[in-house]
Design a protein around this motif. Structure first.
Motif, mmCIF file in Angstrom:
data_model
loop_
_atom_site.group_PDB
_atom_site.id
_atom_site.type_symbol
_atom_site.label_atom_id
_atom_site.label_comp_id
_atom_site.label_asym_id
_atom_site.label_seq_id
_atom_site.Cartn_x
_atom_site.Cartn_y
_atom_site.Cartn_z
ATOM 1 N N ARG A 163 -46.703 -46.124 -20.603
ATOM 2 C CA ARG A 163 -48.037 -46.721 -20.538
ATOM 3 C C ARG A 163 -48.112 -47.703 -19.370
ATOM 4 O O ARG A 163 -47.091 -48.258 -18.949
ATOM 5 N N PRO A 164 -49.324 -47.965 -18.849
ATOM 6 C CA PRO A 164 -49.447 -48.936 -17.747
ATOM 7 C C PRO A 164 -48.942 -50.316 -18.166
ATOM 8 O O PRO A 164 -49.069 -50.687 -19.340
ATOM 9 N N GLY A 165 -48.380 -51.050 -17.224
ATOM 10 C CA GLY A 165 -47.887 -52.397 -17.519
ATOM 11 C C GLY A 165 -47.198 -52.978 -16.306
ATOM 12 O O GLY A 165 -47.163 -52.357 -15.247
ATOM 13 N N LEU A 166 -46.649 -54.171 -16.482
ATOM 14 C CA LEU A 166 -45.922 -54.828 -15.395
ATOM 15 C C LEU A 166 -44.456 -54.390 -15.463
ATOM 16 O O LEU A 166 -43.832 -54.491 -16.512
ATOM 17 N N ARG A 167 -43.937 -53.873 -14.354
ATOM 18 C CA ARG A 167 -42.584 -53.316 -14.323
ATOM 19 C C ARG A 167 -41.602 -54.328 -13.741
ATOM 20 O O ARG A 167 -41.973 -55.096 -12.837
ATOM 21 N N PRO A 168 -40.339 -54.304 -14.175
ATOM 22 C CA PRO A 168 -39.347 -55.224 -13.588
ATOM 23 C C PRO A 168 -39.244 -55.025 -12.073
ATOM 24 O O PRO A 168 -39.285 -53.892 -11.574
ATOM 25 N N CYS A 169 -39.117 -56.149 -11.357
ATOM 26 C CA CYS A 169 -39.296 -56.124 -9.895
ATOM 27 C C CYS A 169 -38.212 -55.334 -9.160
ATOM 28 O O CYS A 169 -38.535 -54.595 -8.212
ATOM 29 N N THR A 170 -36.942 -55.481 -9.552
ATOM 30 C CA THR A 170 -35.889 -54.811 -8.766
ATOM 31 C C THR A 170 -35.953 -53.286 -8.922
ATOM 32 O O THR A 170 -35.938 -52.563 -7.904
ATOM 33 N N PRO A 171 -36.051 -52.748 -10.133
ATOM 34 C CA PRO A 171 -36.197 -51.288 -10.235
ATOM 35 C C PRO A 171 -37.459 -50.766 -9.549
ATOM 36 O O PRO A 171 -37.443 -49.710 -8.908
ATOM 37 N N GLU A 172 -38.540 -51.525 -9.655
ATOM 38 C CA GLU A 172 -39.780 -51.119 -8.969
ATOM 39 C C GLU A 172 -39.549 -51.080 -7.455
ATOM 40 O O GLU A 172 -40.001 -50.163 -6.762
ATOM 41 N N GLY B 190 -41.561 -58.529 -15.803
ATOM 42 C CA GLY B 190 -41.534 -57.281 -16.571
ATOM 43 C C GLY B 190 -40.411 -57.212 -17.592
ATOM 44 O O GLY B 190 -39.919 -56.124 -17.904
ATOM 45 N N LEU B 191 -39.998 -58.367 -18.118
ATOM 46 C CA LEU B 191 -38.793 -58.397 -18.953
ATOM 47 C C LEU B 191 -39.059 -58.653 -20.438
ATOM 48 O O LEU B 191 -38.131 -58.663 -21.238
ATOM 49 N N THR B 192 -40.327 -58.872 -20.833
ATOM 50 C CA THR B 192 -40.579 -59.094 -22.257
ATOM 51 C C THR B 192 -40.456 -57.771 -23.015
ATOM 52 O O THR B 192 -40.500 -56.681 -22.433
ATOM 53 N N ALA B 193 -40.323 -57.888 -24.334
ATOM 54 C CA ALA B 193 -40.186 -56.686 -25.167
ATOM 55 C C ALA B 193 -41.419 -55.801 -25.011
ATOM 56 O O ALA B 193 -41.309 -54.562 -24.981
ATOM 57 N N LEU B 194 -42.597 -56.409 -24.871
ATOM 58 C CA LEU B 194 -43.807 -55.594 -24.738
ATOM 59 C C LEU B 194 -43.795 -54.815 -23.421
ATOM 60 O O LEU B 194 -44.077 -53.609 -23.404
ATOM 61 N N SER B 195 -43.427 -55.486 -22.331
ATOM 62 C CA SER B 195 -43.381 -54.780 -21.035
ATOM 63 C C SER B 195 -42.351 -53.652 -21.079
ATOM 64 O O SER B 195 -42.590 -52.552 -20.562
ATOM 65 N N ALA B 196 -41.179 -53.925 -21.675
ATOM 66 C CA ALA B 196 -40.137 -52.892 -21.786
ATOM 67 C C ALA B 196 -40.639 -51.722 -22.629
ATOM 68 O O ALA B 196 -40.394 -50.553 -22.306
ATOM 69 N N GLY B 197 -41.383 -52.052 -23.694
ATOM 70 C CA GLY B 197 -41.912 -51.002 -24.565
ATOM 71 C C GLY B 197 -42.964 -50.149 -23.872
ATOM 72 O O GLY B 197 -42.965 -48.922 -23.993
ATOM 73 N N LEU B 198 -43.839 -50.804 -23.108
ATOM 74 C CA LEU B 198 -44.872 -50.054 -22.371
ATOM 75 C C LEU B 198 -44.225 -49.109 -21.368
ATOM 76 O O LEU B 198 -44.654 -47.950 -21.224
ATOM 77 N N LEU B 199 -43.168 -49.579 -20.702
ATOM 78 C CA LEU B 199 -42.462 -48.729 -19.742
ATOM 79 C C LEU B 199 -41.832 -47.531 -20.464
ATOM 80 O O LEU B 199 -41.964 -46.381 -20.016
ATOM 81 N N ALA B 200 -41.185 -47.810 -21.592
ATOM 82 C CA ALA B 200 -40.531 -46.722 -22.338
ATOM 83 C C ALA B 200 -41.550 -45.693 -22.830
ATOM 84 O O ALA B 200 -41.257 -44.495 -22.890
#
Ligand code: NAP
Length: 287
Positions: free
Chosen positions: A135-144, A122-132
Protein backbone atom coordinates in the motif's frame (compact mmCIF):
# COMPACT_ATOMS: atom_id res chain seq x y z
CA UNK A 1 38.10 -1.72 -12.86
CA UNK A 2 35.84 -3.09 -15.58
CA UNK A 3 32.48 -2.52 -13.83
CA UNK A 4 30.34 0.56 -14.44
CA UNK A 5 30.61 2.89 -11.42
CA UNK A 6 27.21 3.75 -9.95
CA UNK A 7 27.72 7.33 -8.75
CA UNK A 8 25.41 7.93 -5.80
CA UNK A 9 26.82 11.39 -5.11
CA UNK A 10 25.93 12.61 -8.61
CA UNK A 11 22.46 11.03 -8.52
CA UNK A 12 21.77 12.46 -5.05
CA UNK A 13 22.66 15.93 -6.34
CA UNK A 14 20.20 15.55 -9.22
CA UNK A 15 17.48 14.26 -6.87
CA UNK A 16 18.06 17.13 -4.44
CA UNK A 17 17.96 19.71 -7.24
CA UNK A 18 14.57 18.35 -8.35
CA UNK A 19 13.30 18.35 -4.74
CA UNK A 20 14.32 22.03 -4.43
CA UNK A 21 12.21 22.80 -7.51
CA UNK A 22 9.28 20.77 -6.14
CA UNK A 23 9.56 22.43 -2.72
CA UNK A 24 9.40 25.83 -4.46
CA UNK A 25 6.21 24.74 -6.22
CA UNK A 26 4.77 23.49 -2.90
CA UNK A 27 5.45 26.89 -1.31
CA UNK A 28 3.70 28.57 -4.27
CA UNK A 29 0.64 26.35 -3.75
CA UNK A 30 0.45 26.46 0.06
CA UNK A 31 2.27 29.62 1.17
CA UNK A 32 4.59 27.73 3.52
CA UNK A 33 7.46 25.26 3.22
CA UNK A 34 7.45 21.60 4.30
CA UNK A 35 9.01 21.20 7.77
CA UNK A 36 11.33 18.53 9.19
CA UNK A 37 11.92 18.21 12.94
CA UNK A 38 14.96 16.37 14.25
CA UNK A 39 15.27 15.24 17.86
CA UNK A 40 18.71 14.67 19.33
CA UNK A 41 18.92 13.42 22.92
CA UNK A 42 22.41 13.82 24.40
CA UNK A 43 25.68 14.81 22.77
CA UNK A 44 26.88 11.76 20.87
CA UNK A 45 29.33 13.38 18.38
CA UNK A 46 28.45 11.11 15.43
CA UNK A 47 24.71 11.69 15.96
CA UNK A 48 25.30 15.45 16.21
CA UNK A 49 27.11 15.32 12.83
CA UNK A 50 24.24 13.34 11.25
CA UNK A 51 21.59 15.74 12.61
CA UNK A 52 23.63 18.75 11.46
CA UNK A 53 23.89 17.22 7.98
CA UNK A 54 20.13 16.67 7.80
CA UNK A 55 19.39 20.22 8.92
CA UNK A 56 21.82 21.66 6.35
CA UNK A 57 20.33 19.49 3.60
CA UNK A 58 16.86 20.80 4.49
CA UNK A 59 17.98 24.40 4.27
CA UNK A 60 19.56 23.80 0.85
CA UNK A 61 16.27 22.65 -0.71
CA UNK A 62 14.01 25.13 1.11
CA UNK A 63 12.58 22.75 3.74
CA UNK A 64 12.19 24.39 7.15
CA UNK A 65 14.25 22.61 9.81
CA UNK A 66 13.26 22.34 13.49
CA UNK A 67 16.38 21.33 15.45
CA UNK A 68 15.28 19.94 18.84
CA UNK A 69 17.98 19.06 21.38
CA UNK A 70 17.44 17.46 24.76
CA UNK A 71 19.99 16.78 27.52
CA UNK A 72 21.50 13.30 27.75
CA UNK A 73 19.58 12.69 30.99
CA UNK A 74 16.20 13.81 29.56
CA UNK A 75 13.42 11.61 30.94
CA UNK A 76 11.21 9.37 28.81
CA UNK A 77 8.30 11.71 29.67
CA UNK A 78 10.19 14.74 28.31
CA UNK A 79 10.96 13.04 25.00
CA UNK A 80 7.40 11.72 24.67
CA UNK A 81 6.03 15.21 25.39
CA UNK A 82 8.25 16.66 22.65
CA UNK A 83 7.21 14.01 20.08
CA UNK A 84 3.54 14.61 20.92
CA UNK A 85 3.99 18.36 20.52
CA UNK A 86 5.66 17.88 17.13
CA UNK A 87 2.96 15.39 16.09
CA UNK A 88 0.38 18.12 16.74
CA UNK A 89 2.33 20.94 15.01
CA UNK A 90 1.02 21.61 11.48
CA UNK A 91 4.29 23.29 10.47
CA UNK A 92 6.11 19.99 11.05
CA UNK A 93 5.62 17.38 8.31
CA UNK A 94 8.40 14.96 9.24
CA UNK A 95 9.89 13.88 12.57
CA UNK A 96 13.15 12.02 13.12
CA UNK A 97 14.26 10.77 16.50
CA UNK A 98 18.02 10.34 15.94
CA UNK A 99 19.21 6.90 17.05
CA UNK A 100 20.87 5.66 19.16
CA UNK A 101 19.27 7.35 22.19
CA UNK A 102 20.91 7.15 25.65
CA UNK A 103 20.62 3.76 27.38
CA UNK A 104 17.75 4.68 29.74
CA UNK A 105 15.49 5.34 26.71
CA UNK A 106 14.00 2.86 24.20
CA UNK A 107 14.68 4.11 20.65
CA UNK A 108 12.26 1.67 19.03
CA UNK A 109 9.47 2.72 21.39
CA UNK A 110 10.13 6.43 20.81
CA UNK A 111 10.31 6.04 17.02
CA UNK A 112 6.97 4.23 17.20
CA UNK A 113 5.33 7.28 18.81
CA UNK A 114 5.90 9.41 15.69
CA UNK A 115 2.63 10.10 13.85
CA UNK A 116 2.45 7.73 10.86
CA UNK A 117 1.91 10.65 8.45
CA UNK A 118 5.15 12.24 9.71
CA UNK A 119 7.22 9.03 9.77
CA UNK A 120 9.79 10.18 7.20
CA UNK A 121 12.23 7.46 8.33
CA UNK A 122 9.53 4.92 7.38
CA UNK A 123 10.33 2.85 10.47
CA UNK A 124 7.05 2.71 12.43
CA UNK A 125 5.03 -0.50 12.52
CA UNK A 126 2.36 1.14 10.36
CA UNK A 127 4.83 2.19 7.66
CA UNK A 128 6.41 -1.29 7.70
CA UNK A 129 2.95 -2.84 7.44
CA UNK A 130 1.91 -0.62 4.52
CA UNK A 131 5.10 -1.59 2.69
CA UNK A 132 4.51 -5.29 3.35
CA UNK A 133 0.94 -4.97 2.06
CA UNK A 134 2.04 -3.05 -1.02
CA UNK A 135 0.00 0.00 0.00
CA UNK A 136 1.14 3.63 -0.47
CA UNK A 137 3.17 5.05 2.42
CA UNK A 138 6.47 6.50 3.54
CA UNK A 139 9.34 4.10 2.78
CA UNK A 140 12.63 3.79 4.72
CA UNK A 141 15.17 6.16 3.18
CA UNK A 142 18.17 3.87 2.56
CA UNK A 143 16.29 1.07 0.75
CA UNK A 144 14.36 3.69 -1.22
CA UNK A 145 17.69 5.26 -2.18
CA UNK A 146 18.96 1.88 -3.39
CA UNK A 147 15.88 1.51 -5.62
CA UNK A 148 16.65 4.91 -7.19
CA UNK A 149 20.29 3.89 -7.75
CA UNK A 150 19.21 0.63 -9.40
CA UNK A 151 16.76 2.46 -11.65
CA UNK A 152 19.36 5.04 -12.62
CA UNK A 153 21.91 2.30 -13.40
CA UNK A 154 19.35 0.62 -15.67
CA UNK A 155 19.25 -2.59 -13.61
CA UNK A 156 16.41 -4.83 -14.73
CA UNK A 157 14.56 -6.08 -11.65
CA UNK A 158 11.51 -7.82 -13.13
CA UNK A 159 12.20 -11.58 -12.91
CA UNK A 160 15.79 -10.97 -11.76
CA UNK A 161 17.47 -12.88 -8.92
CA UNK A 162 18.05 -10.35 -6.14
CA UNK A 163 20.03 -11.30 -3.03
CA UNK A 164 19.96 -9.07 0.07
CA UNK A 165 22.75 -9.73 2.54
CA UNK A 166 21.42 -8.66 5.97
CA UNK A 167 17.92 -8.80 7.48
CA UNK A 168 17.71 -5.75 9.78
CA UNK A 169 14.41 -3.92 10.29
CA UNK A 170 16.21 -0.72 9.28
CA UNK A 171 17.45 -1.98 5.93
CA UNK A 172 17.41 -5.66 4.91
CA UNK A 173 13.71 -6.41 5.43
CA UNK A 174 12.32 -3.25 3.77
CA UNK A 175 14.88 -3.64 0.94
CA UNK A 176 13.58 -7.15 0.28
CA UNK A 177 9.98 -5.86 0.25
CA UNK A 178 10.78 -3.12 -2.27
CA UNK A 179 12.57 -5.59 -4.57
CA UNK A 180 9.64 -7.99 -4.30
CA UNK A 181 7.26 -5.18 -5.21
CA UNK A 182 9.44 -4.60 -8.29
CA UNK A 183 8.90 -8.27 -9.27
CA UNK A 184 12.40 -9.53 -8.46
CA UNK A 185 12.89 -13.03 -7.04
CA UNK A 186 14.30 -12.18 -3.63
CA UNK A 187 16.58 -14.12 -1.27
CA UNK A 188 17.47 -12.64 2.13
CA UNK A 189 20.69 -13.90 3.80
CA UNK A 190 21.92 -13.49 7.36
CA UNK A 191 24.43 -14.84 9.86
CA UNK A 192 22.86 -18.33 9.86
CA UNK A 193 22.73 -18.73 6.07
CA UNK A 194 24.66 -21.76 4.79
CA UNK A 195 27.26 -21.20 2.07
CA UNK A 196 26.82 -17.45 1.65
CA UNK A 197 29.18 -17.19 -1.35
CA UNK A 198 27.10 -19.72 -3.31
CA UNK A 199 23.82 -17.94 -2.49
CA UNK A 200 25.30 -14.57 -3.43
CA UNK A 201 26.65 -15.94 -6.73
CA UNK A 202 23.04 -16.57 -7.81
CA UNK A 203 22.35 -12.85 -7.77
CA UNK A 204 21.78 -10.65 -10.79
CA UNK A 205 21.48 -7.87 -8.19
CA UNK A 206 23.48 -8.27 -4.96
CA UNK A 207 22.90 -5.85 -2.08
CA UNK A 208 25.24 -6.07 0.92
CA UNK A 209 24.29 -4.59 4.31
CA UNK A 210 26.07 -6.53 7.04
CA UNK A 211 28.55 -4.09 8.58
CA UNK A 212 31.58 -6.37 7.91
CA UNK A 213 34.45 -4.63 6.09
CA UNK A 214 35.02 -6.00 2.55
CA UNK A 215 33.32 -9.32 3.34
CA UNK A 216 31.97 -9.81 -0.18
CA UNK A 217 34.83 -10.99 -2.40
CA UNK A 218 35.09 -11.46 -6.16
CA UNK A 219 34.23 -15.17 -5.90
CA UNK A 220 30.84 -14.24 -4.30
CA UNK A 221 29.73 -12.35 -7.40
CA UNK A 222 28.29 -13.60 -10.67
CA UNK A 223 30.11 -11.99 -13.61
CA UNK A 224 28.11 -8.99 -14.81
CA UNK A 225 26.00 -8.68 -11.63
CA UNK A 226 24.96 -5.29 -10.23
CA UNK A 227 26.45 -4.87 -6.74
CA UNK A 228 25.16 -2.32 -4.23
CA UNK A 229 27.27 -1.79 -1.11
CA UNK A 230 25.30 -0.37 1.83
CA UNK A 231 27.95 -1.03 4.50
CA UNK A 232 29.75 1.81 6.21
CA UNK A 233 32.83 0.62 8.09
CA UNK A 234 35.87 2.46 9.38
CA UNK A 235 39.16 0.59 9.01
CA UNK A 236 42.42 2.33 10.02
CA UNK A 237 40.60 5.68 9.87
CA UNK A 238 39.29 5.08 6.31
CA UNK A 239 35.71 4.37 5.25
CA UNK A 240 35.01 1.15 3.40
CA UNK A 241 31.97 -0.92 2.57
CA UNK A 242 30.98 -4.56 2.98
CA UNK A 243 32.24 -5.31 -0.55
CA UNK A 244 35.88 -5.68 -1.61
CA UNK A 245 35.50 -2.87 -4.14
CA UNK A 246 38.76 -3.38 -6.07
CA UNK A 247 38.34 -7.13 -6.51
CA UNK A 248 34.58 -7.14 -7.15
CA UNK A 249 34.93 -4.22 -9.57
CA UNK A 250 36.76 -6.63 -11.92
CA UNK A 251 33.84 -9.10 -11.97
CA UNK A 252 30.63 -7.09 -11.49
CA UNK A 253 28.78 -5.32 -14.29
CA UNK A 254 28.10 -2.29 -12.10
CA UNK A 255 29.05 -1.36 -8.53
CA UNK A 256 28.57 1.44 -5.97
CA UNK A 257 31.60 2.93 -4.18
CA UNK A 258 31.89 3.66 -0.44
CA UNK A 259 31.81 6.54 0.21
CA UNK A 260 29.83 8.15 -2.61
CA UNK A 261 27.33 5.36 -3.30
CA UNK A 262 24.32 4.61 -1.12
CA UNK A 263 25.12 7.12 1.66
CA UNK A 264 24.27 10.35 -0.22
CA UNK A 265 21.00 8.82 -1.42
CA UNK A 266 19.75 8.29 2.15
CA UNK A 267 19.56 12.03 2.91
CA UNK A 268 18.16 12.79 -0.55
CA UNK A 269 15.33 10.32 0.14
CA UNK A 270 14.74 11.82 3.59
CA UNK A 271 14.15 15.18 1.90
CA UNK A 272 11.90 13.49 -0.65
CA UNK A 273 9.89 11.81 2.11
CA UNK A 274 9.47 15.13 3.94
CA UNK A 275 8.07 16.76 0.80
CA UNK A 276 5.84 13.72 0.21
CA UNK A 277 4.55 13.87 3.83
CA UNK A 278 3.82 17.60 3.41
CA UNK A 279 1.93 16.95 0.18
CA UNK A 280 -0.08 14.14 1.80
CA UNK A 281 -0.91 16.37 4.80
CA UNK A 282 -2.08 19.06 2.35
CA UNK A 283 -4.45 16.56 0.73
CA UNK A 284 -2.51 16.29 -2.53
CA UNK A 285 -2.47 13.07 -4.56
CA UNK A 286 1.07 11.66 -4.27
CA UNK A 287 0.35 8.53 -6.33
P1 NAP B 1 22.51 -4.61 11.56
O1 NAP B 1 21.23 -4.23 12.19
O2 NAP B 1 23.71 -4.85 12.42
O3 NAP B 1 22.24 -5.92 10.68
C1 NAP B 1 23.31 -6.62 10.07
C2 NAP B 1 22.76 -7.82 9.35
O4 NAP B 1 23.87 -8.49 8.77
C3 NAP B 1 22.03 -8.84 10.24
O5 NAP B 1 20.91 -9.35 9.59
C4 NAP B 1 23.09 -9.93 10.46
O6 NAP B 1 22.55 -11.24 10.58
C5 NAP B 1 23.86 -9.86 9.17
N1 NAP B 1 25.24 -10.30 9.37
C6 NAP B 1 26.16 -9.82 10.21
N2 NAP B 1 27.31 -10.50 10.11
C7 NAP B 1 27.12 -11.44 9.16
C8 NAP B 1 27.93 -12.46 8.60
N3 NAP B 1 29.19 -12.65 9.00
N4 NAP B 1 27.39 -13.26 7.66
C9 NAP B 1 26.11 -13.08 7.25
N5 NAP B 1 25.30 -12.12 7.73
C10 NAP B 1 25.79 -11.32 8.69
O7 NAP B 1 22.99 -3.54 10.49
P2 NAP B 1 22.14 -2.54 9.53
O8 NAP B 1 21.57 -1.45 10.34
O9 NAP B 1 21.28 -3.30 8.61
O10 NAP B 1 23.36 -1.92 8.70
C11 NAP B 1 24.23 -2.74 7.92
C12 NAP B 1 25.36 -1.90 7.38
O11 NAP B 1 24.81 -0.89 6.54
C13 NAP B 1 26.18 -1.14 8.43
O12 NAP B 1 27.52 -1.05 7.98
C14 NAP B 1 25.55 0.23 8.46
O13 NAP B 1 26.47 1.23 8.89
C15 NAP B 1 25.20 0.39 7.01
N6 NAP B 1 24.10 1.33 6.75
C16 NAP B 1 24.34 2.34 5.88
C17 NAP B 1 23.33 3.24 5.60
C18 NAP B 1 23.59 4.33 4.61
O14 NAP B 1 22.93 5.36 4.62
N7 NAP B 1 24.53 4.13 3.70
C19 NAP B 1 22.09 3.13 6.22
C20 NAP B 1 21.85 2.06 7.07
C21 NAP B 1 22.87 1.16 7.33
P3 NAP B 1 21.63 -11.71 11.83
O15 NAP B 1 20.30 -11.06 11.62
O16 NAP B 1 21.57 -13.18 11.70
O17 NAP B 1 22.34 -11.20 13.06
Amino acid sequence: MSAQLIDGKALAERVRAQIAVDVGAFVERHGRPPGLATILVGEDPASAVYVGGKQRACAEVGIRGFDNRLAADASRAEVVELIERLNADDAVNGIICQLPVPGHLDGVELTGLVDAGKDVDGLTALSAGLLALGRPGLRPCTPEGVMLLLADAGAKLEGAEAVVLGRSNLFGKPMAQLLLAANATVTVCHSRTHDLPAVCRRADVLIAAVGRPRMVGADWVRPGATVIDVGINRVDGELCGDVDFDAVGEVAGAITPVPGGVGPMTIACLLGNTLKAARMAAGEDVG
